[in-house]
Design a protein around this motif. Structure first.
Motif, short mmCIF file in Angstrom:
data_model
loop_
_atom_site.label_atom_id
_atom_site.label_comp_id
_atom_site.label_asym_id
_atom_site.label_seq_id
_atom_site.Cartn_x
_atom_site.Cartn_y
_atom_site.Cartn_z
N ASN A 60 13.10 2.51 -0.26
CA ASN A 60 12.67 3.74 -1.32
C ASN A 60 11.45 4.55 -0.30
O ASN A 60 10.48 4.67 -0.84
CB ASN A 60 11.91 3.11 -2.71
CG ASN A 60 11.48 3.40 -3.34
OD1 ASN A 60 12.21 4.61 -3.51
ND2 ASN A 60 11.53 2.76 -4.34
N THR A 76 5.23 9.57 -8.13
CA THR A 76 6.70 9.74 -6.97
C THR A 76 7.48 10.34 -7.88
O THR A 76 8.61 10.62 -7.59
CB THR A 76 7.30 8.44 -6.68
OG1 THR A 76 7.69 7.42 -8.28
CG2 THR A 76 6.68 7.07 -6.14
N GLN A 116 9.81 7.48 -0.99
CA GLN A 116 8.84 8.50 -1.69
C GLN A 116 7.91 7.15 -2.32
O GLN A 116 6.96 7.93 -3.00
CB GLN A 116 9.84 9.39 -2.70
CG GLN A 116 10.82 10.67 -1.64
CD GLN A 116 10.83 11.99 -2.24
OE1 GLN A 116 10.38 11.83 -3.65
NE2 GLN A 116 11.97 11.83 -2.63
N ALA A 117 8.52 6.58 -2.53
CA ALA A 117 6.97 5.28 -2.58
C ALA A 117 6.25 5.21 -2.30
O ALA A 117 5.26 4.38 -1.74
CB ALA A 117 8.28 4.05 -3.64
N GLY A 173 11.34 10.76 -7.13
CA GLY A 173 12.10 11.40 -5.87
C GLY A 173 12.40 9.28 -5.87
O GLY A 173 12.59 9.07 -4.72
N ALA A 174 11.63 8.25 -6.50
CA ALA A 174 11.48 7.27 -5.69
C ALA A 174 12.28 7.01 -7.01
O ALA A 174 12.40 6.72 -8.20
CB ALA A 174 10.33 6.91 -5.65
N TYR A 175 12.85 5.47 -6.04
CA TYR A 175 13.80 4.46 -7.37
C TYR A 175 12.15 3.52 -7.83
O TYR A 175 10.74 3.84 -7.82
CB TYR A 175 14.18 3.22 -6.59
CG TYR A 175 15.45 3.54 -5.68
CD1 TYR A 175 16.49 3.45 -6.43
CD2 TYR A 175 15.40 2.45 -4.55
CE1 TYR A 175 17.33 4.00 -5.29
CE2 TYR A 175 15.44 2.65 -3.57
CZ TYR A 175 17.40 2.77 -4.20
OH TYR A 175 18.66 3.16 -3.23
N GLY A 213 16.05 10.37 1.09
CA GLY A 213 15.82 9.83 0.32
C GLY A 213 15.04 9.89 -0.92
O GLY A 213 13.98 9.50 -1.50
#
Lengths: 477, 477
Positions: free
Chosen positions: A43, B108, A45-46, B111-113, A304
Motif C-alpha cells: 500500500n 492518503t 501511498q500509505a 491513493g491508499a487502501y 500504487g
C-alpha cells in the motif's frame, strides 16, 4: 438478547493474514498512539509514496468537468497577459486535453454506471497496451480482444469472478503456489472449492518445477478432485521472484496436457528492478489454445493507486461450457452485471495506467522522472533491507528483488515459537508490521515473514537497526 | 480447440433482467446508430441529470491535493486585485475548506487502501447522519455505531456480503418481496441458497401484509427450508411504493417472532415526492432486539452518483454466531478484508452524501436549488408518464410515486404474448428500453414493466406519444 444464528461455515473460518491478527494488533497500537509502520501490505501511498502528478491532474479534471473550460481560460489569460498569473502553476495543457478527450469518449464521466465489463474505450486501450507490451505486431500472436477484457474493482474482484465461474463445489480444485497471496486460499475456501497446493523451490529462487506441479495434480486427482485451474503469480507475491520464460512455457505445457485454465496474476508486471524484464503469459502462449485469465491492477507498479480499486482480467481462449449454449465470456458478463459495474474512477485510472504521456508530450518529462524516482527508491529500500538481513542471525532471503516484497526465511527461532510469534513480537518492539510466513503457506517446519519494502528511507534507516537488535536478541533468547 | 469445461451451475443460469436480453438488444441497436433511451435502470446521469456542483468540486480537489493550495492562491490573488481574474469562476472557499478537511482526516486521500470497512471518519459521519435522520436525541433509541457500518462498492456489494454470511447451502432461505429487485434473486441463486417469495398486494398499493409473510414462511418451512432473513425494499423497487410505519412495525414483529434478520434496502430513502416522508427501519426498531441490516447508496437520491459505487450497510443487534467465538461484525469484517477495501472515491462520495453544505455555508444555496430542481423534475416526469398510461388501453399503475420507477400492469396483451415480448417490441419501435415485469417476479398471469422516470423532459415529451400509439396498436393487434 439477539438470537443465535447459523452462518455460512465457509465464511466463519476464513483466514486472511495480510489483514489478520498482526495488522489488527497494529491498528490497536496506532489507536493507542504508538507509531506503527504498515509493511503488512503493498500500500505504497500509505507509506508516503506520492501519486503521479499527471494521473491526478487528469482525474481531478474529469471529476469536475467544468474545470476543462476554466483551466483553458486561465491558460488564455496567461497567454494574453503573462504577468496576470505570475507565480501560479497552471494545469499543463496536455492534461487538460487528455481529460477533455476522456469526457468526449465517456460523456457521463464518473457519474453513471457503465457497461458491466467497463467502458469500451478503456477496454480497447487495455487491449492496445497488451498488444504493445507483447509485441504482437512482430510475433504474429493474436491481438487482444476488448470484449474479452473485464474491468473490475481491483484485480481481487477479477480473481473472485474467475474462481466463481470455476468452482461449483468442493470437488473442484484450484492449484495455487505455496507460498501464495491469501486472496486465493481465502476465495477458494469461501466458494467451497478445494485448494491444491504446489510448492515453489525456495533455494532455487522460488522456481516452479514441472515435477512439483505434476505431483500436486496427481495427488489431488487421486483424492477425486477435479482440478480446474493453476494459479501463477509473476512477479511473485510474497516471494518477489520473477519467472523465466522457460517456466512460463512449462506451465502452459502442463495446463495444456491436463486441460487446466491458467490464472496468471501479473499485477506486479511493472515492479521490476535493475535489469529484470517481464514476460507475460499471453506472450509465451502466442497462438496456443490454452485458456488464460491474466490479471492486472492499478494498485501496484510505480503508480500504487490502491484506493482507486482499478483492475482487469483478460481472457484468452475461453473454454466451451459443458451443457450450455452460452459462452464463457457471456457467463462472466452476466456475473459482472449483478453488481452493475465496477467503479468508474477505477476504470479511468486503468485507462491512464495503459495510456500514459508520450514522448514529446508536455507532461512526459515530469512523468518519467517521477516514475524513475519511485522505482529507484523501491530498489534502494529493498537492498537496504537485504543488507539488514545479513546482520540477522539465521535470516536468509532467496530470490531476486521483484514485486514489493521480501520474504526471508527465519532460520532460527526459540524452541516452541513460530513466525507468528516472531512477527507479533517485532511489531510490539519496533512498530514494524509484517506478515508471518504461515499466512501465505510454506514448507512445514520453515518460518518466514513478508515485508513490503515501502517505508520512506529515513524511517527505514531508523527502524532497521532496531529490528536487527530485536532479531538477534529474540532468536537467541 | 479449447477444451470443454464444467462451470459453476449457479453462475451459468443466473438471471439478471435489468441487464438482460432487452438492454442487450438496446446496446446492439445503439451500436447500429439507433437512438435508444435507457430507462431499464436507475442511472440518472446517463440520461443527462447533472451531478451536484459542490460534490464534484470537493472530489476534484481531493483527487489532486495540491489544488487546495493553488485554489486558495487564486482567491488571494483576486482579493488583492479584484480585476486580475475578472470573469473567472473560482472554486468556492467552503468547498476548498471541505476538501482540506477531508485530506486532513485521510492524508492518503484517494491513493491508499483504507480499513476494510472504510475510513473511520466516514463511518462516524454516516452514524451521525443516521442518528439525525432518526431523531435518536429525542426518541431515546440507541445511537448508530460506526464500527457496525461497512462502506462498500455500492449497496450491491453490501447486500452480497450480508447474503454471503447468511447462506451456507440450499436449505438456507431468504424471503424476498415479489416483485423484487433482481440483485436479490440473482445473489441468492449464485450463493446456492433458496429464494422464498412473499407477494406484495398490488391493488392495495403494493402493501406488505402479515398474512402474505406468514404464508410464505410456513410454506418454506414445510419444505425444510431454514429461513434466515426477510428482505424489504422501501421505497420499493420496482414498485415505487412507500411503506407506512405500521407495515415496518409488522415486519419487525414478524422477524422477532421467527428470529429472522431484516435486510432493509433503503437506497431510495431520498427519492420522495410531494408530501411523502421516509421512516427508516432503524427508527421504528428503536430499542427492540431484532437483527437489522440496512443498506444505502450514493447511486440514488437526487445525487444519482452511480459510477462512484459508494454504499454502506449498517448492522443493528448482530446475532450471536452458532458454534463460533467470533462475533458477526468480526466475521463480516474478515469477509470484507479479502478484497482489502472498497473504492475510496466511493467512501468520500458517501461522506459527502451524509455531510452536506449547511445553512449559512457559501455553497448551501446552490446545493439546495440543484437538489430541489432534480427532485421536482423527477416528480414532473413521473406524472407525465402516468398521464400517458391513462391513454394506454388496459395500462394500470398502482402505488404512489417513489424511488425512480413506475411499474404499471399491462392489463391487455395479444394472446400468447407476455411482457417480455411487449418490452422488446416497445424498444424496437420507440428506442425506449424498459424491463419486463417477469424480470422482477409477479403474480402468475399478470404482466408489467418497469420504467425509470429519468429521461430529460423534451425527450420524454417526444417519446410518450409514440409509446401511446405503439401500445394501443400492439395490445389490440
Amino acid at each position: 438478547m439477539s438470537p443465535t444464528m447459523k452462518l455460512n461455515p465457509n465464511v466463519i473460518d476464513l483466514e486472511y493474514a495480510v489483514r489478520g491478527p498482526i495488522p489488527q494488533r497494529a491498528a490497536e497500537m496506532a489507536r493507542e498512539g504508538v507509531r506503527t509502520i504498515p509493511c503488512n501490505i503493498g500500500n505504497p501511498q500509505a507509506l508516503g509514496q506520492k501519486p503521479l502528478t499527471f494521473f491526478r491532474q487528469v482525474l481531478s479534471l474529469v471529476e469536475e468537468p467544468d474545470r476543462v473550460r476554466r483551466e483553458r481560460a486561465l491558460h488564455a489569460l496567461r497567454a494574453e497577459n503573462p504577468a496576470a498569473l505570475a507565480g501560479h502553476d497552471l494545469v499543463p495543457a496536455d492534461a487538460i486535453d487528455y481529460a477533455a478527450e476522456i469526457l468526449d469518449k465517456l460523456p457521463t464521466g464518473t457519474g453513471a454506471y457503465t457497461e458491466s465489463n467497463g467502458p469500451r474505450f478503456v477496454r480497447e486501450a487495455v487491449a492496445r497496451f497488451i498488444d504493445a507490451r507483447d509485441d504482437v505486431a512482430t510475433t504474429g500472436a493474436p491481438a487482444s480482444d476488448p470484449d474479452a477484457i473485464f474491468l473490475t474493482n481491483g484485480a481481487s474482484e477479477a480473481v473472485r469472478h474467475g474462481l466463481d465461474l470455476l468452482i461449483g463445489d468442493k470437488r473442484d480444485g484450484i492449484m495455487i503456489p505455496i507460498p501464495q497471496y491469501p486472496l486465493y486460499s481465502a476465495t477458494i475456501h469461501k466458494l467451497g472449492g478445494t485448494q491444491v497446493d504446489y510448492y515453489l523451490s525456495e533455494e532455487d529462487d522460488w522456481a516452479m518445477t514441472r515435477e512439483a506441479m505434476e505431483t500436486s495434480l496427481a495427488g489431488a486427482q487421486a483424492k477425486g478432485i477435479d482440478v480446474k485451474a493453476i494459479v501463477v503469480i509473476n512477479p511473485g507475491n510474497p516471494t518477489g521472484s520473477i519467472l523465466p520464460d522457460e517456466s512460463i512455457r512449462e506451465v502452459i505445457d502442463f495446463a495444456e496436457k491436463h486441460s487446466l485454465v491458467i490464472m496468471a496474476d501479473e499485477v506486479y508486471q511493472e515492479n521490476l528492478y535493475g535489469d529484470a524484464t517481464f514476460t507475460s503469459f499471453a506472450r509465451v502462449l502466442g497462438n496456443r489454445d490454452v485458456t488464460l485469465l491474466s490479471f492486472h491492477s492499478t494498485s501496484k507498479g510505480f503508480y500504487g493507486e490502491c484506493g482507486k480499486r482499478g483492475g482487469y482480467v483478460e481472457v484468452r481462449n475461453p473454454p466451451k461450457v459443458e451443457g450450455s449454449d452460452v459462452g464463457f465470456i457471456d457467463i462472466l458478463l452476466k456475473l459482472a452485471s449483478v453488481n452493475l459495474c465496477s467503479n468508474v474512477v477505477g476504470h479511468l485510472m486503468t485507462y491512464l495506467m495503459v495510456n500514459r504521456p508520450k514522448e514529446g508530450d508536455e507532461s512526459h518529462a515530469l512523468f518519467t522522472s517521477e516514475r524513475d524516482a519511485i522505482i529507484e527508491a523501491l530498489e534502494t529500500k529493498a537492498n537496504r533491507i537485504r543488507e539488514a538481513f545479513a546482520q540477522m542471525d539465521g535470516m536468509e532471503c532467496y530470490g531476486r528483488t521483484g514485486a514489493m516484497y521480501l520474504f526471508p526465511r527465519i532460520g532460527k527461532l526459540p524452541a516452541g515459537t513460530g513466525d507468528f510469534d516472531y512477527c507479533m513480537a517485532l511489531l510490539e518492539k519496533t512498530g514494524l508490521c509484517t506478515v508471518n510466513g504461515s499466512g501465505f503457506g510454506q514448507v512445514d517446519g520453515t518460518h518466514h515473514l513478508r515485508i513490503a519494502f515501502l517505508p520512506p528511507t529515513d524511517l527505514l534507516e531508523e527502524v532497521l537497526p532496531r529490528w536487527i537488535e530485536f532479531h538477534n536478541r529474540y532468536v537467541n533468547g
